[in-house]
Motif scaffolding. Structure first.
Motif, short mmCIF file in Angstrom:
data_model
loop_
_atom_site.label_atom_id
_atom_site.label_comp_id
_atom_site.label_asym_id
_atom_site.label_seq_id
_atom_site.Cartn_x
_atom_site.Cartn_y
_atom_site.Cartn_z
N GLN A 56 35.97 -30.44 18.92
CA GLN A 56 36.73 -31.35 19.77
C GLN A 56 37.25 -30.63 21.01
O GLN A 56 37.27 -31.19 22.12
CB GLN A 56 37.89 -31.96 18.98
CG GLN A 56 37.43 -32.88 17.85
CD GLN A 56 38.61 -33.46 17.09
OE1 GLN A 56 39.44 -34.18 17.66
NE2 GLN A 56 38.70 -33.17 15.80
N VAL A 57 37.68 -29.38 20.84
CA VAL A 57 38.13 -28.59 22.00
C VAL A 57 36.97 -28.37 22.95
O VAL A 57 37.10 -28.49 24.18
CB VAL A 57 38.71 -27.24 21.53
CG1 VAL A 57 38.95 -26.31 22.72
CG2 VAL A 57 40.02 -27.47 20.78
N PRO A 75 46.22 -31.84 16.50
CA PRO A 75 45.19 -32.56 15.75
C PRO A 75 45.56 -34.02 15.54
O PRO A 75 46.73 -34.38 15.43
CB PRO A 75 45.13 -31.80 14.42
CG PRO A 75 45.69 -30.45 14.72
CD PRO A 75 46.74 -30.67 15.76
N ALA A 76 44.51 -34.85 15.46
CA ALA A 76 44.72 -36.29 15.33
C ALA A 76 45.24 -36.66 13.95
O ALA A 76 44.85 -36.07 12.94
CB ALA A 76 43.40 -37.02 15.59
N THR A 81 44.09 -39.96 18.26
CA THR A 81 43.21 -39.01 18.93
C THR A 81 43.82 -37.61 18.90
O THR A 81 45.02 -37.44 18.73
CB THR A 81 42.97 -39.43 20.39
OG1 THR A 81 44.24 -39.66 21.02
CG2 THR A 81 42.14 -40.68 20.47
N THR A 82 42.95 -36.63 19.09
CA THR A 82 43.39 -35.23 19.19
C THR A 82 43.77 -34.95 20.65
O THR A 82 43.04 -35.31 21.58
CB THR A 82 42.27 -34.27 18.76
OG1 THR A 82 42.03 -34.46 17.36
CG2 THR A 82 42.65 -32.82 19.01
N ARG A 83 44.91 -34.30 20.83
CA ARG A 83 45.35 -33.93 22.18
C ARG A 83 45.00 -32.47 22.43
O ARG A 83 45.48 -31.58 21.74
CB ARG A 83 46.85 -34.11 22.35
CG ARG A 83 47.34 -35.53 22.17
CD ARG A 83 48.79 -35.66 22.57
NE ARG A 83 49.31 -36.99 22.28
CZ ARG A 83 50.48 -37.45 22.71
NH1 ARG A 83 51.26 -36.66 23.44
NH2 ARG A 83 50.88 -38.67 22.39
N ARG A 97 48.09 -30.80 31.22
CA ARG A 97 47.04 -31.78 31.41
C ARG A 97 46.47 -32.11 30.03
O ARG A 97 45.85 -31.27 29.39
CB ARG A 97 45.95 -31.23 32.32
CG ARG A 97 44.79 -32.19 32.56
CD ARG A 97 43.75 -31.55 33.46
NE ARG A 97 42.57 -32.40 33.63
CZ ARG A 97 41.50 -32.04 34.32
NH1 ARG A 97 41.46 -30.83 34.90
NH2 ARG A 97 40.47 -32.86 34.42
N GLY A 98 46.73 -33.30 29.54
CA GLY A 98 46.31 -33.67 28.20
C GLY A 98 44.98 -34.39 28.21
O GLY A 98 44.79 -35.36 28.95
#
Length: 460
Positions: A56-57, A75-76, A81-83, A97-98
């Motif tokens: 995801q990153v 983590p989501a 959602t994952t930020r 910045r997300g």
């Protein structure tokens, strides 16, 4: 004396309290507004086997073209959602910045500025800054500190005045007008006063709590509170993230293969940090008691620094544990447990969470909204009482006069000296309280001199 002090605070500090109350009510309800306004970015796919955090990153970096390691990852939760949060020089020191990644598909579904440890998005951040500083930055924080400094004083004096009226009122008439508003009276001033008094006695302790917790964030009084806590050893334990190279064993730990991403490893090494995997570090944290759903993972900032995994679920008062993880060995190098906090540190943690409206979730938000709107009503009723006490036969604009002065001069010397000592001590610890009180006293003396001269001129 209490009545005169209560009157002057209400007249001069009322506007600050009104703005703080209305903006505070908006902030208390802002999480629900965020969920509606940013639904696309906050909503993710619920799947049995989500993508690894490293994947995801990598998806966030690919979509944005950013090569630097993220400053933090949250983590989501199921359905969210994952930020993935990146440092951006164009933003403030506490803002990131997300990038919002769907954990089921790896798709980037939104980008927003994320502020502070609360993770608030632009709407809540704007409301919070309005509440904190009137959107004027650091100079504007004087307004909120002034309001908080006087809120506990006006609440305390109001409760004392209510207690005095309770004692002087016959037992059969105590409830109406003192515990519940007197809606039967036709006198508009008395009806307004009954609403003011009854609401104040039910919400007064809540106002004191809001003032006490709010002052911990303030510029001047907050610095004194921090210094006092440090002197008395009441500080909140901090996580030590510095690693000792001499104690770092070679080789990987038991979670070396937990979803490690070669892309992330190369990216971290390129940024001058220890290689590491978000999934492996998270697995190590889970094995060491980090069990909250809401977490924040911060990668190492350099080769001699550990990663950190912290619980950020402030809706439950004990979910604030944190561990530092050596990314090379995947071993915990330090940990902070809420159970080991001192009493004052625990109370501070709970107080801040309650003031922000996140303790116990929606219930806390509703209580805060009631307190804030109640305070706004109290200010409006106070000004109405002042207006309705005006001389109706006076020419021009006339307002209700201040309560009689001179009570402190008539008090016994020990009592007057005690009041003076306490006042000076409070003014020194709460600088804006002391400065504004000195201004009130100077104004009161000036008005007294003018009134005395008018009285003498009228007699001659």
């Amino acid at each position: 004396m209490l009545l005169r002090l209560h009157f002057y605070i209400g007249v001069f500090i009322g506007p600050f309290l009104l703005v703080a109350a209305v903006s505070g009510a908006l902030y208390a309800l802002s999480p629900q507004l965020e969920k509606v306004l940013y639904a696309e970015a906050l909503t993710g796919t619920t799947v049995e086997q989500p993508l690894s955090l490293d994947a995801q990153v990598a998806a966030a970096q690919t979509a944005t073209g950013l090569q630097a390691a993220p400053a933090a990852v949250r983590p989501a939760e199921p359905g969210s959602t994952t930020r993935v949060m990146f440092t951006d020089p164009a933003l403030g020191a506490s803002a990131h910045r997300g990038v919002f990644v769907d954990p089921g598909t790896g798709e980037v579904v939104g980008e927003e500025t994320v502020y502070g440890t609360s993770g608030s998005l632009p709407l809540r951040t704007t409301i919070g800054e309005l509440h904190r500083s009137l959107l004027l930055g650091e100079p504007g924080r004087i307004y909120s500190e002034l309001a908080a400094s006087w809120l506990w004083v006006i609440a305390t004096t109001g409760l004392l005045l209510w207690a005095a009226r309770w004692r002087s009122t016959r037992a059969g008439r105590r409830t109406r007008g003192l515990l519940v508003p007197d809606t039967a009276t036709t006198n508009t001033y008395r009806r307004t006063r009954s609403f003011h008094a009854a609401t104040g006695v039910w919400l007064g302790l809540g106002f004191v709590f809001l003032a006490a917790t709010g002052l911990t964030w303030s510029t001047y009084a907050g610095a004194n509170v921090t210094e006092l806590r440090a002197t008395l050893g009441w500080t909140t334990p901090a996580l030590e993230k510095t690693l000792d190279p001499a104690q770092a064993p070679a080789g990987g730990g038991e979670h070396a293969e937990h979803g490690g991403s070669h892309h992330h490893t190369a990216m971290v090494e390129a940024a001058g940090q220890d290689a590491g995997s978000f999934d492996a570090v998270l697995a190590t944290a889970r094995d060491n008691g980090i069990d909250a759903q809401l977490l924040e993972i911060k990668p190492a900032t350099d080769a001699g620094t550990a990663w950190s995994v912290a619980e950020i679920d402030r809706s439950w008062p004990t979910q604030v544990d944190a561990v530092a993880v050596d990314p090379a060995t995947e071993q915990v190098s330090d940990q902070v447990r809420f159970a080991e906090f001192g009493l004052v540190a625990k109370l501070a943690q709970w107080g801040v969470a309650a003031h922000m409206g996140v303790l116990f979730g929606v219930l806390n938000q509703l209580v805060l909204a009631v307190l804030a709107l109640g305070l706004a009503a109290m200010v409006v009723w106070g000004y109405l009482m002042w207006w309705r006490r005006r001389p109706t036969r006076a020419t021009g604009v006339a307002l209700g006069s201040a309560p009689e002065r001179g009570s402190l001069r008539r008090a016994p010397l020990p009592a007057a000296a005690g009041i003076a000592v306490v006042t000076v001590a409070l003014g020194a610890f709460f600088p804006l309280l002391g400065t504004s009180l000195a201004a009130f006293l100077a104004l009161d003396v000036l008005l007294g001199v003018v009134a005395a001269r008018r009285a003498r001129s009228s007699t001659t």
